[in-house]
Motif scaffolding. Structure first.
Motif, PDB file in Angstrom:
ATOM      1  N   LYS B  37       0.841  -1.190   0.000  1.00  0.00           N
ATOM      2  CA  LYS B  37       0.000   0.000   0.000  1.00  0.00           C
ATOM      3  C   LYS B  37       0.881   1.246   0.000  1.00  0.00           C
ATOM      4  O   LYS B  37       1.874   1.308   0.695  1.00  0.00           O
ATOM      5  CB  LYS B  37      -0.876   0.005   1.252  1.00  0.00           C
ATOM      6  N   ALA B 131      -6.232   6.137  -9.331  1.00  0.00           N
ATOM      7  CA  ALA B 131      -7.439   5.335  -9.115  1.00  0.00           C
ATOM      8  C   ALA B 131      -7.470   4.107 -10.020  1.00  0.00           C
ATOM      9  O   ALA B 131      -7.770   2.997  -9.568  1.00  0.00           O
ATOM     10  CB  ALA B 131      -8.682   6.201  -9.349  1.00  0.00           C
ATOM     11  N   ILE B 132      -7.137   4.295 -11.297  1.00  0.00           N
ATOM     12  CA  ILE B 132      -7.282   3.200 -12.252  1.00  0.00           C
ATOM     13  C   ILE B 132      -6.245   2.101 -12.014  1.00  0.00           C
ATOM     14  O   ILE B 132      -6.514   0.915 -12.235  1.00  0.00           O
ATOM     15  CB  ILE B 132      -7.194   3.734 -13.696  1.00  0.00           C
ATOM     16  N   ARG B 134      -5.479   0.777  -9.480  1.00  0.00           N
ATOM     17  CA  ARG B 134      -5.936  -0.157  -8.452  1.00  0.00           C
ATOM     18  C   ARG B 134      -7.074  -1.040  -8.913  1.00  0.00           C
ATOM     19  O   ARG B 134      -7.488  -1.929  -8.172  1.00  0.00           O
ATOM     20  CB  ARG B 134      -6.411   0.612  -7.203  1.00  0.00           C
ATOM     21  N   VAL B 135      -7.578  -0.782 -10.113  1.00  0.00           N
ATOM     22  CA  VAL B 135      -8.750  -1.566 -10.503  1.00  0.00           C
ATOM     23  C   VAL B 135      -8.515  -2.515 -11.666  1.00  0.00           C
ATOM     24  O   VAL B 135      -9.419  -3.260 -12.038  1.00  0.00           O
ATOM     25  CB  VAL B 135      -9.980  -0.669 -10.818  1.00  0.00           C
ATOM     26  N   TYR B 139      -3.409  -5.409 -10.329  1.00  0.00           N
ATOM     27  CA  TYR B 139      -3.194  -4.854  -8.993  1.00  0.00           C
ATOM     28  C   TYR B 139      -3.281  -5.945  -7.936  1.00  0.00           C
ATOM     29  O   TYR B 139      -2.404  -6.071  -7.067  1.00  0.00           O
ATOM     30  CB  TYR B 139      -4.213  -3.745  -8.682  1.00  0.00           C
ATOM     31  N   ARG B 140      -4.338  -6.730  -8.028  1.00  0.00           N
ATOM     32  CA  ARG B 140      -4.503  -7.760  -7.006  1.00  0.00           C
ATOM     33  C   ARG B 140      -3.388  -8.794  -7.099  1.00  0.00           C
ATOM     34  O   ARG B 140      -2.892  -9.288  -6.082  1.00  0.00           O
ATOM     35  CB  ARG B 140      -5.872  -8.413  -7.145  1.00  0.00           C
ATOM     36  N   ARG B 143      -0.323  -7.411  -5.398  1.00  0.00           N
ATOM     37  CA  ARG B 143      -0.392  -7.374  -3.944  1.00  0.00           C
ATOM     38  C   ARG B 143      -0.039  -8.715  -3.330  1.00  0.00           C
ATOM     39  O   ARG B 143       0.298  -8.816  -2.165  1.00  0.00           O
ATOM     40  CB  ARG B 143      -1.793  -6.951  -3.459  1.00  0.00           C
ATOM     41  N   GLY B 324     -11.072 -16.146 -12.772  1.00  0.00           N
ATOM     42  CA  GLY B 324     -11.572 -14.946 -13.415  1.00  0.00           C
ATOM     43  C   GLY B 324     -11.713 -13.847 -12.391  1.00  0.00           C
ATOM     44  O   GLY B 324     -12.168 -14.079 -11.291  1.00  0.00           O
ATOM     45  N   GLY B 325     -11.306 -12.700 -12.733  1.00  0.00           N
ATOM     46  CA  GLY B 325     -11.352 -11.616 -11.769  1.00  0.00           C
ATOM     47  C   GLY B 325     -10.154 -11.670 -10.852  1.00  0.00           C
ATOM     48  O   GLY B 325      -9.928 -10.808 -10.040  1.00  0.00           O
ATOM     49  N   ASN B 327      -9.206 -13.239  -8.334  1.00  0.00           N
ATOM     50  CA  ASN B 327      -9.280 -13.169  -6.882  1.00  0.00           C
ATOM     51  C   ASN B 327      -8.639 -14.398  -6.296  1.00  0.00           C
ATOM     52  O   ASN B 327      -9.231 -15.148  -5.557  1.00  0.00           O
ATOM     53  CB  ASN B 327     -10.736 -13.074  -6.454  1.00  0.00           C
TER      54      ASN B 327
END
Lengths: 236, 550
Positions: B37, B131-132, B134-135, B139-140, B143, B324-325, B327
């Motif tokens: 972060k 902002a972008i 992180r989306v 990004y994930r 991290r 997908g996504g 996560n």
């Protein structure tokens, strides 16, 4: 000496935005415990774009601008992270408003539908005894639908899905910001409080107010609550 | 006014704005992929050095890389600045995830005020970029990097290359700013197809290598003029006075920094490097060069490799499926078994600021050169960059130490794995196991000085950044590793940072693994008819028993 900008009260908000007010609507479906984080993510993203550093006016009508810091925020109930302006005061103010919204949603006994609005406005001074006018120039409305989930598996899926949805919302917000449409003119020193909220010590957002409505099961709006998030003293 | 040409002052300002905008764009993107972060402070008084009124730290290596890529030029039509973000697994396979493009098109806005409107809009665009970043899916991923993969960046200037993103990549626009010389656009193209199933899709050797950044031969733009403090006033009406701005300092070599444990983004600056032979899960051979820090780094590379997925053999690339996504809550469980986890060779890292250590640190290890930086909000960003001169050591000085991971109870792991679960000593798994290792211990036997210097080593800090067309400027990725505050660089490679990284990514419980769960479920189902038959046979006994209860 410098009281005038505090002594004003805006006229009650209009039910509908003024003609030249840009209006954007976002919709999300979330679980009850996700309401706060989802709202904060959207509101902070908007305010990130609508805040500047503090202005310091100098002679001859020039001014310098302070620095805006930013920080990452991880959500606990949503697989999502967002960036907000580094200002504890601003964060507190938003959390207060969102907390009230969440409580109202919970207590209303409605189906869990409501909306929270973030309005940016300019103040226009009127002659005494009329109160100053508040002229909105941008209105963001987030419609919320609270869902109830049955089991842990559904909750896990919801965490991910809401995270994805919020990513889309951030992209939508950025799209709007990028249009470079109307923004209030940069004010002179005497006008700055008609355009910006100068009460925070580290950043300077445009003047804004947050309001919310809870929709009852008949679909009509039951309560309209105004919350002023700028300090104001009684007029006159 | 009729004069639609830009005044020379405006032109100078505009060029400066665009240059610093490009540098800040790179900083925001790279910092957003470091895996931790970011937090910077607001300051109500202008500090005089925060471009666009935003507190964005400058990691010196990143600025250095960006300036090298730009080589004194600015984005122009047909010449875009691109930041490529890719993922590299501990086995050496890599995949491009995103390309961030800063482009210029021909559409000019002659009326716009440079010093005011353009500047403010560039500031807004940077906020949008914050902002972008992180989306997007990367990004994930970033991290969670550190164990099985790291995230790398590469900056290039010239034509945008999107072919490495796979099919069906998506694009998101961050924003545009019109200027009198053209419209600046910032966008990101990102991969969405994240299942890669074969080694053909990515190379064993880093694909980043060998790509020459030097896309252009002649440079029509002269180097930008020397920086002036930005200290002027606009006229009678409301103008903006900008704080005095200095050009960011060129940082060459500074001391190592401490910061919270974080993941690495590393620079691969040579054409080839070898990955170590893959090793059995839970017993990792980690190449070690030099002292202490190698232990620290290598332990962070221990990967948890559940065998449950039961897919693939050592010959196929391992299937790594990103949900997908993206996560992927437990990235480690996505690495299939049968694929033994190797780790990239890791050079030592210097201790705090000592010269001797820095020299060690500069050792390019088989083409991988690591430098460190910090995204922390401490005021002095101290980093070690890859431009220091004192090279020593050679890729041949690889030492190998075997680390045995002690795996916790209930952890999903194949039964035939070697473990030292019965050791009582804390962190025993990281202690050198036997005498043989002690011989390899650099503390005991310091490495010999290099006999041959690989010709590629010379290119590491080669001929400045002038982008000669002989083009050995492979400034591809910069590794940024972090030492946690107060951590010690002992012989034992376990430290606060490692511990922190590891407990953040615990291995999966065996009971949660799909395979075992499914297996026992299947067994249960199969055995049901038998059990039913047995119970039916004994129904009289059951009935009698029930009677006694009444």
């Amino acid at each position: 000496l410098s009281f005038p900008h505090r002594i004003c009260r805006c006229a009650p908000p209009r039910a509908t935005p003024a003609m030249n007010c840009r209006a954007e609507v976002l919709e999300v479906s979330v679980e009850g415990r996700q309401v706060e984080e989802a709202m904060l993510a959207v509101l902070h993203t908007v305010l990130l774009h609508r805040s500047t550093g503090k202005f310091h006016y100098k002679k001859e009508g020039t001014y310098s601008i302070g620095t805006v810091g930013t920080q990452d925020v991880d959500c606990n109930f949503i697989d999502f992270a967002y960036v907000r302006v580094s200002s504890e005061e601003l964060d507190r103010a938003l959390r207060k408003a969102v907390g009230e919204f969440k409580d109202a949603l919970r207590n209303s006994g409605s189906d869990g539908m409501g909306q929270i609005s973030l309005e940016f406005y300019q103040k226009k001074k009127s002659r005494w005894p009329f109160p100053d006018e508040c002229i909105p120039w941008e209105l963001w409305t987030i419609k919320v639908n609270v869902v109830n989930l049955a089991n842990e598996q559904e909750r896990q899926i919801c965490r991910e899905k809401v995270g994805e949805k919020l990513c889309e919302k951030i992209i939508n917000i950025v799209e709007v910001m990028n249009r470079h449409e109307y923004l209030p003119k940069m004010p002179t020193q005497s006008e700055v409080d008609n355009v910006f909220d100068t009460s925070l010590k580290d950043v300077q957002p445009y003047l804004y107010k947050i309001s919310y409505q809870i929709t009852d099961s008949l679909g009509t709006s039951v309560t309209t609550t105004m919350r002023r998030l700028i300090k104001d003293t009684l007029a006159l | 006014a009729m004069d639609t040409d830009l005044s020379s002052q405006d032109r100078k300002d505009l060029d400066k704005f665009i240059k610093f905008f490009a540098l800040k764009t790179v900083q925001v993107i790279v910092q957003a992929r470091l895996g931790e972060k970011i937090c910077t402070r607001s300051s109500s008084s202008p500090t005089g050095s925060d471009w666009f009124n935003l507190a964005i730290k400058d990691i010196p290596e990143v600025t250095h890389e960006a300036k090298k890529a730009l080589a004194g030029q600015l984005p122009a039509v047909g010449r875009s600045m691109c930041v490529e973000i890719s993922l590299k697994t501990s086995e050496g396979d890599s995949m491009e995830l995103e390309i961030w493009c800063l482009e210029m098109n021909e559409k000019c806005d002659k009326e716009i005020k440079v010093s005011y409107t353009v500047y403010n809009r560039l500031s807004l665009l940077l906020k949008s970029l914050l902002a972008i970043t992180r989306v997007t899916p990367a990004y994930r991923l970033s991290r969670k990097q550190g164990h099985e993969y790291v995230i790398l960046y590469r900056i290039y200037f010239g034509e945008v290359q999107l072919s490495g993103l796979g099919e069906g990549f998506q694009t998101v626009r961050v924003g545009t700013v019109g200027t009198p010389v053209g419209t600046i656009t910032l966008s990101c193209a990102y991969r969405i197809n994240l299942a890669f199933m074969s080694t053909r899709q990515f190379e064993r050797t880093p694909p980043i290598m060998g790509i020459i950044i030097d896309h252009f031969v002649d440079r029509p733009y002269p180097s930008s003029s020397p920086m002036h403090p930005c200290n002027y006033r606009a006229g009678e009406d409301n103008g903006a006075v900008y704080p005095s701005v200095e050009d960011s300092q060129e940082v060459c070599t500074t001391s190592f920094s401490t910061s919270p444990p974080s993941q690495c983004v590393f620079t691969v600056t040579k054409a080839h490097f070898q990955t170590p032979p893959p090793v059995v899960t839970d017993t990792l051979k980690v190449p070690v060069v030099g002292l202490a820090f190698s232990h620290q780094l290598s332990s962070s590379r221990l990967s948890y490799q559940p065998a449950a997925l039961g897919v693939g053999s050592a010959d196929m690339g391992y299937p790594v499926l990103f949900a997908g996504g993206l996560n992927a809550a437990h990235p480690h469980q996505l690495i299939g078994p049968g694929k033994e986890g190797g780790v990239p060779p890791i050079p030592s890292q210097p201790a705090h600021g000592t010269q001797a250590d820095q020299e060690r640190m500069c050792t390019p290890l088989d083409g991988v050169h690591y430098s460190a930086a910090t995204p922390s909000s401490s005021e002095d960003t101290e980093t070690v960059s890859n431009s220091s001169e004192g090279k020593c050591g050679s890729p041949h000085d690889l030492l190998e130490t075997i680390f045995i991971r002690k795996v916790g109870a209930f952890v999903n792991k194949p039964i035939n794995q070697v473990t030292m679960a019965n050791l009582d000593i804390p962190f025993a798994m990281f202690a050198p196991k036997n005498v043989e290792l002690e011989d390899n211990d650099p503390m005991v036997n310091p490495p010999d000085s290099p006999e041959t210097e690989s010709p590629l080593q010379g290119s590491l800090h080669s001929e400045g950044s002038s982008g000669s067309s002989t083009g050995n400027t492979h400034d591809d990725f910069v590794m940024i590793d972090f030492k946690p505050a107060f951590s010690k660089d002992d012989i034992l490679p376990m430290d606060l940072g490692t511990f922190y990284r590891e407990f953040q990514n615990p291995p999966q419980l065996s009971s949660l693994s799909i395979d075992i769960g499914a297996q026992s479920m299947a067994e249960d189902l199969d055995s049901l008819p038998e059990k039913l038959a047995v119970h039916e046979k004994n129904v009289k006994e059951f009935d009698a028993f029930v009677e006694t209860l009444q």
